[in-house]
Design a protein around this motif. Structure first.
Motif, PDB file in Angstrom:
ATOM      1  N   ILE A  58       0.718  -1.098  -0.249  1.00 26.63           N
ATOM      2  CA  ILE A  58       0.188   0.336  -0.190  1.00 26.63           C
ATOM      3  C   ILE A  58       0.896   0.853  -0.283  1.00 26.63           C
ATOM      4  O   ILE A  58       2.032   1.094   0.393  1.00 26.63           O
ATOM      5  CB  ILE A  58      -0.719   0.220   1.661  1.00 26.63           C
ATOM      6  CG1 ILE A  58      -0.150   0.284   2.244  1.00 26.63           C
ATOM      7  CG2 ILE A  58      -1.926  -0.877   1.426  1.00 26.63           C
ATOM      8  CD1 ILE A  58      -1.023   0.392   3.721  1.00 26.63           C
ATOM      9  N   THR A  59       0.150   1.896  -1.043  1.00 28.49           N
ATOM     10  CA  THR A  59       0.850   3.401  -0.190  1.00 28.49           C
ATOM     11  C   THR A  59      -0.016   4.852   0.356  1.00 28.49           C
ATOM     12  O   THR A  59      -0.746   4.222   0.758  1.00 28.49           O
ATOM     13  CB  THR A  59       1.508   3.400  -1.536  1.00 28.49           C
ATOM     14  OG1 THR A  59      -0.033   4.062  -2.603  1.00 28.49           O
ATOM     15  CG2 THR A  59       2.426   2.712  -2.693  1.00 28.49           C
ATOM     16  N   ALA A  60       0.994   5.901   0.576  1.00 29.03           N
ATOM     17  CA  ALA A  60       0.405   7.043   0.905  1.00 29.03           C
ATOM     18  C   ALA A  60      -0.229   7.539   1.129  1.00 29.03           C
ATOM     19  O   ALA A  60       1.648   8.167  -0.016  1.00 29.03           O
ATOM     20  CB  ALA A  60       0.090   7.439   2.494  1.00 29.03           C
ATOM     21  N   SER A  61       0.128   9.255   0.822  1.00 32.30           N
ATOM     22  CA  SER A  61       0.271  10.479   0.534  1.00 32.30           C
ATOM     23  C   SER A  61       0.200  11.202   0.988  1.00 32.30           C
ATOM     24  O   SER A  61      -0.986  11.293   2.085  1.00 32.30           O
ATOM     25  CB  SER A  61      -1.052  10.886  -0.590  1.00 32.30           C
ATOM     26  OG  SER A  61      -0.787   9.835  -1.987  1.00 32.30           O
ATOM     27  N   PHE A  62       1.056  12.400   1.588  1.00 32.51           N
ATOM     28  CA  PHE A  62       1.495  13.309   2.573  1.00 32.51           C
ATOM     29  C   PHE A  62       1.231  14.265   2.370  1.00 32.51           C
ATOM     30  O   PHE A  62       1.914  14.811   0.918  1.00 32.51           O
ATOM     31  CB  PHE A  62       2.929  12.957   2.979  1.00 32.51           C
ATOM     32  CG  PHE A  62       2.169  11.674   3.875  1.00 32.51           C
ATOM     33  CD1 PHE A  62       2.744  11.722   5.430  1.00 32.51           C
ATOM     34  CD2 PHE A  62       3.008  10.550   3.291  1.00 32.51           C
ATOM     35  CE1 PHE A  62       2.365  10.161   5.769  1.00 32.51           C
ATOM     36  CE2 PHE A  62       3.263   9.148   2.849  1.00 32.51           C
ATOM     37  CZ  PHE A  62       2.876   8.908   4.720  1.00 32.51           C
ATOM     38  N   GLY A  63       0.853  15.553   3.015  1.00 30.15           N
ATOM     39  CA  GLY A  63       0.296  17.223   2.894  1.00 30.15           C
ATOM     40  C   GLY A  63       1.170  17.627   4.580  1.00 30.15           C
ATOM     41  O   GLY A  63       1.157  17.342   5.571  1.00 30.15           O
ATOM     42  N   VAL A  64       2.728  18.461   3.982  1.00 32.36           N
ATOM     43  CA  VAL A  64       2.570  18.911   5.216  1.00 32.36           C
ATOM     44  C   VAL A  64       2.937  20.435   5.605  1.00 32.36           C
ATOM     45  O   VAL A  64       3.217  20.948   4.568  1.00 32.36           O
ATOM     46  CB  VAL A  64       4.476  18.635   5.240  1.00 32.36           C
ATOM     47  CG1 VAL A  64       5.077  19.100   6.215  1.00 32.36           C
ATOM     48  CG2 VAL A  64       4.520  17.098   5.409  1.00 32.36           C
ATOM     49  N   ALA A  65       2.186  20.926   6.385  1.00 36.05           N
ATOM     50  CA  ALA A  65       2.312  22.379   6.812  1.00 36.05           C
ATOM     51  C   ALA A  65       3.238  22.783   7.912  1.00 36.05           C
ATOM     52  O   ALA A  65       2.738  22.102   8.636  1.00 36.05           O
ATOM     53  CB  ALA A  65       1.317  23.159   6.247  1.00 36.05           C
ATOM     54  N   ALA A  66       3.518  24.188   7.841  1.00 35.80           N
ATOM     55  CA  ALA A  66       4.153  24.903   8.881  1.00 35.80           C
ATOM     56  C   ALA A  66       3.322  26.104   8.723  1.00 35.80           C
ATOM     57  O   ALA A  66       2.804  26.616   8.920  1.00 35.80           O
ATOM     58  CB  ALA A  66       5.422  25.038   8.572  1.00 35.80           C
ATOM     59  N   PHE A  67       3.188  26.550  10.390  1.00 30.89           N
ATOM     60  CA  PHE A  67       2.816  27.118  10.984  1.00 30.89           C
ATOM     61  C   PHE A  67       3.562  28.707  10.859  1.00 30.89           C
ATOM     62  O   PHE A  67       4.854  28.826  10.724  1.00 30.89           O
ATOM     63  CB  PHE A  67       3.250  27.258  13.064  1.00 30.89           C
ATOM     64  CG  PHE A  67       2.653  28.421  13.750  1.00 30.89           C
ATOM     65  CD1 PHE A  67       1.441  28.289  14.094  1.00 30.89           C
ATOM     66  CD2 PHE A  67       3.814  29.285  14.256  1.00 30.89           C
ATOM     67  CE1 PHE A  67       0.476  29.395  15.226  1.00 30.89           C
ATOM     68  CE2 PHE A  67       2.846  30.338  14.939  1.00 30.89           C
ATOM     69  CZ  PHE A  67       1.531  30.085  15.312  1.00 30.89           C
ATOM     70  N   ARG A  68       2.118  29.397  11.204  1.00 27.60           N
ATOM     71  CA  ARG A  68       3.049  30.655  10.725  1.00 27.60           C
ATOM     72  C   ARG A  68       1.743  32.026  12.017  1.00 27.60           C
ATOM     73  O   ARG A  68       1.035  31.423  12.193  1.00 27.60           O
ATOM     74  CB  ARG A  68       1.906  31.455   9.059  1.00 27.60           C
ATOM     75  CG  ARG A  68       2.608  30.601   7.717  1.00 27.60           C
ATOM     76  CD  ARG A  68       1.875  31.102   7.296  1.00 27.60           C
ATOM     77  NE  ARG A  68       2.388  30.167   5.295  1.00 27.60           N
ATOM     78  CZ  ARG A  68       1.402  30.490   4.348  1.00 27.60           C
ATOM     79  NH1 ARG A  68       0.883  31.061   4.043  1.00 27.60           N
ATOM     80  NH2 ARG A  68       1.929  29.611   3.470  1.00 27.60           N
TER      81      ARG A  68
END
Length: 354
Positions: A298-308
């Motif tokens: 299986i695979t997975a997709s990722f989103g990453v955001a940083a605090f502002r």
């Protein structure tokens, strides 16, 4: 709430209403909650039961829906907390009663001492003095016995209250865990993200949010069954948890989506964490436990955001969700950060900001 989250929630809501309509079950709040939960797939036991009912061809009814709601969704956490509260209240009442009894005995003893003091200031015979001494000795013993009984009750109450406190702590912990994956649930995540954002707003430490979605999970679930699907969810949860550290918090966000709050981690570091998780998930080959059949990977997709500065939990989550959407749109099984999303948009890759 981000645009993608709104679309998901709306899809779950529409599925729930369609099931209510098809089954002829009135859309009362508890029945809507029942089928909305079924649509999200966050309660595997409930889904297995409803799927079995559909396979058997049983006719849905209000009574059946009520029974399912009471069994799976009518939270026993509040009942257990109430039970602990009632037991603690009973124990405290018992302590109060013991203290009241001891105070009554003490007041009576005090009165006897005062009376004896008055008698001793008068001329009394030896016999009267002996009688007075015997009476005081008897009342002193009663007072000692009362104090001993109070000490025993207080000791027992201390042990009981400590046990009740442990029970209450256990209930609270359980209420914050996802029952299937044993990592934090949505409620725990919401509280954790709010606290992390509040801390980041008053400090100078970085904070990142990672959101992951298992690729083609519905197809996998439909092909191999819900038990194997549950195995996949547990595997992903375990993989995320084993790749975070310290104050980081991994949680099941809903369905096949997972999140991780990463305090004291900058965007580059968070991307490394996400890549490590992605590679670890992809490296695991699944086996069907009942037959040892190889099911592939299986695979997975990722989103990453940083605090502002000035971020709210919703704004941070929305940006991470946009990155996840971009990762899905770009072919899945990849990590997209805010920096990469901006580059993709500048290059005209067709990824929208919505």
């Amino acid at each position: 709430m981000s645009g993608q989250e709104f679309k998901r929630a709306l899809g779950y809501a529409n599925a729930a209403f369609e099931l209510l309509k098809r089954s002829g079950i009135p859309p009362y709040p508890q029945f809507y909650e029942l089928l909305y939960t079924y649509a999200t797939g966050v309660n595997p036991s409930l889904n297995n039961r409803i799927n079995a009912i559909f396979r058997e061809g049983s006719s849905p009814s209000v009574d059946l829906a009520e029974a399912l709601y009471n069994e799976f969704l009518k939270s026993d956490v509040n009942d257990r907390i109430s039970d602990v509260s009632e037991r603690m209240h009973a124990r405290i009442e018992a302590v109060h009663d013991a203290i009241d009894s001891a105070m009554t005995t003490a007041n009576a003893y005090s009165g006897s001492l005062q009376a004896a003091s008055g008698d001793l200031q008068q001329d009394i015979t030896v016999e009267t003095l002996k009688s007075l001494a015997n009476r005081l000795l008897l009342e002193t013993r009663v007072m000692q016995e009362t104090n001993q009984a109070l000490e025993q009750k207080l000791e027992a109450s201390r042990d009981d209250i400590a046990a009740l406190q442990r029970d209450l702590d256990d209930v609270r912990r359980e209420s914050m865990l996802d029952p299937l994956t044993k990592i934090a649930n949505r409620k725990s995540f919401d509280e954790g993200l709010e606290a992390a954002v509040a801390e980041a707003n008053i400090g100078d430490q970085p904070l990142c949010l990672m959101i992951a979605d298992i690729d083609h999970f519905k197809t996998f679930n439909d092909t191999y069954g819900h038990q194997t699907g549950d195995q996949v969810l547990r595997l992903v949860a375990m993989t995320i948890r084993s790749n975070i550290k310290g104050k980081d918090l991994a949680a099941r966000y809903g369905g096949e989506e997972f999140v991780a709050i990463l305090p004291s981690t900058d965007l580059d570091g968070a991307v490394i964490v996400a890549e490590n998780v992605r590679k670890a998930i992809q490296a695991k080959e699944l086996l069907k436990r009942s037959t040892n059949e190889k099911l592939g990977r299986i695979t997975a997709s990722f989103g990453v955001a940083a605090f502002r500065s000035g971020d709210t939990p919703s704004s941070l989550l929305e940006r991470a969700d946009r990155c996840l959407y971009a990762a899905k749109h770009a072919g899945r099984n990849r990590v997209v950060s805010e920096t990469e999303l901006a580059e993709m948009q500048a290059a005209g890759s067709g990824i929208s900001a919505a």
